[in-house]
Design an enzyme around this catalytic site. Sequence first.
Site, PDB file in Angstrom:
ATOM      1  N   ASN A  16      -6.313  49.821  59.656  1.00 60.88           N
ATOM      2  CA  ASN A  16      -5.354  49.290  58.697  1.00 60.88           C
ATOM      3  C   ASN A  16      -3.992  49.928  58.969  1.00 60.88           C
ATOM      4  O   ASN A  16      -3.810  51.112  58.754  1.00 60.88           O
ATOM      5  CB  ASN A  16      -5.843  49.620  57.282  1.00 60.88           C
ATOM      6  CG  ASN A  16      -4.889  49.140  56.201  1.00 60.88           C
ATOM      7  OD1 ASN A  16      -3.762  48.726  56.480  1.00 60.88           O
ATOM      8  ND2 ASN A  16      -5.334  49.213  54.960  1.00 60.88           N
ATOM      9  N   CYS A  64       1.295  47.383  51.917  1.00 62.60           N
ATOM     10  CA  CYS A  64       0.727  46.474  52.925  1.00 62.60           C
ATOM     11  C   CYS A  64       1.207  45.039  52.768  1.00 62.60           C
ATOM     12  O   CYS A  64       1.025  44.225  53.672  1.00 62.60           O
ATOM     13  CB  CYS A  64      -0.792  46.521  52.888  1.00 62.60           C
ATOM     14  SG  CYS A  64      -1.438  48.186  52.921  1.00 62.60           S
ATOM     15  N   HIS A 111      -4.008  40.378  55.984  1.00 59.46           N
ATOM     16  CA  HIS A 111      -3.775  41.815  56.162  1.00 59.46           C
ATOM     17  C   HIS A 111      -5.093  42.447  56.637  1.00 59.46           C
ATOM     18  O   HIS A 111      -6.148  42.204  56.070  1.00 59.46           O
ATOM     19  CB  HIS A 111      -3.315  42.424  54.833  1.00 59.46           C
ATOM     20  CG  HIS A 111      -3.325  43.915  54.833  1.00 59.46           C
ATOM     21  ND1 HIS A 111      -2.829  44.662  55.875  1.00 59.46           N
ATOM     22  CD2 HIS A 111      -3.788  44.807  53.919  1.00 59.46           C
ATOM     23  CE1 HIS A 111      -2.979  45.947  55.601  1.00 59.46           C
ATOM     24  NE2 HIS A 111      -3.559  46.061  54.427  1.00 59.46           N
TER      25      HIS A 111
HETATM   26  O1  UT7 Z   1      -4.250  48.200  52.573  1.00 57.29           O
HETATM   27  C1  UT7 Z   1      -4.929  48.439  51.386  1.00 57.29           C
HETATM   28  C2  UT7 Z   1      -5.717  49.685  51.558  1.00 57.29           C
HETATM   29  N1  UT7 Z   1      -6.973  49.793  50.937  1.00 57.29           N
HETATM   30  C3  UT7 Z   1      -8.063  49.035  51.167  1.00 57.29           C
HETATM   31  O2  UT7 Z   1      -8.054  48.014  51.764  1.00 57.29           O
HETATM   32  C4  UT7 Z   1      -9.330  49.604  50.638  1.00 57.29           C
HETATM   33  C5  UT7 Z   1     -10.248  48.623  49.986  1.00 57.29           C
HETATM   34  N2  UT7 Z   1     -11.565  49.229  49.852  1.00 57.29           N
HETATM   35  C6  UT7 Z   1     -12.412  49.323  50.883  1.00 57.29           C
HETATM   36  O3  UT7 Z   1     -12.126  48.862  51.977  1.00 57.29           O
HETATM   37  C7  UT7 Z   1     -13.745  49.952  50.636  1.00 57.29           C
HETATM   38  O4  UT7 Z   1     -13.895  50.211  49.263  1.00 57.29           O
HETATM   39  C8  UT7 Z   1     -13.967  51.262  51.448  1.00 57.29           C
HETATM   40  C9  UT7 Z   1     -14.097  50.935  52.917  1.00 57.29           C
HETATM   41  C10 UT7 Z   1     -12.806  52.205  51.216  1.00 57.29           C
HETATM   42  C11 UT7 Z   1     -15.266  51.917  51.000  1.00 57.29           C
HETATM   43  O5  UT7 Z   1     -16.337  51.023  51.163  1.00 57.29           O
HETATM   44  P1  UT7 Z   1     -17.366  50.792  49.962  1.00 57.29           P
HETATM   45  O6  UT7 Z   1     -18.376  49.855  50.466  1.00 57.29           O
HETATM   46  O7  UT7 Z   1     -16.567  50.404  48.755  1.00 57.29           O
HETATM   47  O8  UT7 Z   1     -18.008  52.220  49.819  1.00 57.29           O
HETATM   48  P2  UT7 Z   1     -18.049  53.182  48.533  1.00 57.29           P
HETATM   49  O9  UT7 Z   1     -16.695  53.742  48.261  1.00 57.29           O
HETATM   50  O10 UT7 Z   1     -18.753  52.458  47.448  1.00 57.29           O
HETATM   51  O11 UT7 Z   1     -18.952  54.330  49.110  1.00 57.29           O
HETATM   52  C12 UT7 Z   1     -20.295  54.096  49.512  1.00 57.29           C
HETATM   53  C13 UT7 Z   1     -20.867  55.385  50.055  1.00 57.29           C
HETATM   54  C14 UT7 Z   1     -20.593  56.594  49.185  1.00 57.29           C
HETATM   55  O12 UT7 Z   1     -21.748  57.411  49.208  1.00 57.29           O
HETATM   56  P3  UT7 Z   1     -22.786  57.381  47.981  1.00 57.29           P
HETATM   57  O13 UT7 Z   1     -21.984  57.756  46.792  1.00 57.29           O
HETATM   58  O14 UT7 Z   1     -23.300  55.968  47.932  1.00 57.29           O
HETATM   59  O15 UT7 Z   1     -23.795  58.398  48.410  1.00 57.29           O
HETATM   60  C15 UT7 Z   1     -19.481  57.297  49.885  1.00 57.29           C
HETATM   61  O16 UT7 Z   1     -19.478  58.690  49.633  1.00 57.29           O
HETATM   62  O17 UT7 Z   1     -20.280  55.696  51.329  1.00 57.29           O
HETATM   63  C16 UT7 Z   1     -19.787  57.027  51.323  1.00 57.29           C
HETATM   64  N3  UT7 Z   1     -18.619  57.103  52.214  1.00 57.29           N
HETATM   65  C17 UT7 Z   1     -18.713  57.363  53.516  1.00 57.29           C
HETATM   66  N4  UT7 Z   1     -19.769  57.618  54.322  1.00 57.29           N
HETATM   67  C18 UT7 Z   1     -19.511  57.836  55.616  1.00 57.29           C
HETATM   68  C19 UT7 Z   1     -17.323  56.907  51.885  1.00 57.29           C
HETATM   69  N5  UT7 Z   1     -16.561  57.041  52.995  1.00 57.29           N
HETATM   70  C20 UT7 Z   1     -17.405  57.317  54.019  1.00 57.29           C
HETATM   71  C21 UT7 Z   1     -17.211  57.560  55.386  1.00 57.29           C
HETATM   72  N6  UT7 Z   1     -18.283  57.807  56.156  1.00 57.29           N
HETATM   73  N7  UT7 Z   1     -15.997  57.530  55.965  1.00 57.29           N
END
Ligand code: UT7
Length: 311
Positions: free
Chosen positions: A266, A112, A236
């Site tokens: 993204n 990215c 980005h």
């Molecule tokens: O270009 C570079 C590419 N990468 C990035 O920019 C990614 C950077 N990271 C992020 O943007 C965030 O970490 C994410 C958007 C990927 C995830 O958000 P988060 O606030 O860090 O969520 P998390 O991974 O801590 O997950 C929170 C909860 C989890 O459930 P539990 O364990 O709390 O019950 C996940 O299983 O959200 C759940 N979850 C979802 N729920 C519904 C994860 N993905 C999803 C989904 N829909 N798509």
Amino acid sequence: MPAGILGIGKFIPERVLTNFDLEKMMDTSDEWIRTRTGIEERRITDDQTNTSDMAYGAAKKAIENARLSATDIDMILVATVTPDQPFPSVACMLQDRLGAGHVPSMDISAACAGFMYGMVTAKQFIESGTYKHVLIVGVEKLSKITNWDDRSTAVLFGDAAAAVVMGPVSEGKGILSFELGADGSGGKNLYQDEKFIKMNGREVFKFAVRQMGESAVNVVEKAGLKKEDIDFLIPHQANIRIMEASRERLGIPEDKMIKTIQKYGNTSASSIPLALADALEEGIIQDGNLIVMVGFGGGLTWGALTLRWGK
Ligand code: UT7
């Protein structure tokens, strides 16, 4: 002479995949995606359209927009992590299809942050007088490496291309300062296995918030500018919460951040030039405006620059 942008073009796939479409494909919700990422919909190409096709669409428009022809291009750089195949590069395919002649052509693999790497590389060749016009394309067909069974990554990405032609501009315009960096030890947090994107979202999130903010502040300082001088921030477009964090770190108001994540998701290497292209189309960015661009990505990589808009 300083190096700036002479023309810009984009290629957006027609097919729209909304959060509501994703609700039908996996255990997720529009509410979760919108509040956690800021994304409402993204574009996905059809099976016939490959990365080089998107690159060609954007590149052709950028060359036209610069009022140049393909034979005026002296070098081609394509930032992508989703090339048609490992080799020949998308850049070489593009050179042939554009009829650009036998100019040096290569892909840049910096995920990215790839477009920042491309612009800064072009700047070196232009300012040294080696090449006059450099075509830089940011293009990704992320849908082909997306695991649609992994909701933690599948909801984030989209396909798109955007391109610029860079060349000499008048004193005070163009790229004023830049910063590039990489930390290979973080590679394990965001990578492609044999098939798909794998990500430790939380670790990447923490890195992104820290690095985007730091790099944005650094390039403003390096250019001898103050936060009051900034007209627009183009981060980005990875996650609205990461983008907001870098805006707050810079200490600039909300309306100075260009935001297209809601409609494209993204799009990795194409996200920054795509946001720039949209802002220009909408007449938001004007001649003389000071723009800060900042990106981060797999590698881990990062890159930022300040650019005074205009020729
Ligand atoms: O270009 C570079 C590419 N990468 C990035 O920019 C990614 C950077 N990271 C992020 O943007 C965030 O970490 C994410 C958007 C990927 C995830 O958000 P988060 O606030 O860090 O969520 P998390 O991974 O801590 O997950 C929170 C909860 C989890 O459930 P539990 O364990 O709390 O019950 C996940 O299983 O959200 C759940 N979850 C979802 N729920 C519904 C994860 N993905 C999803 C989904 N829909 N798509």
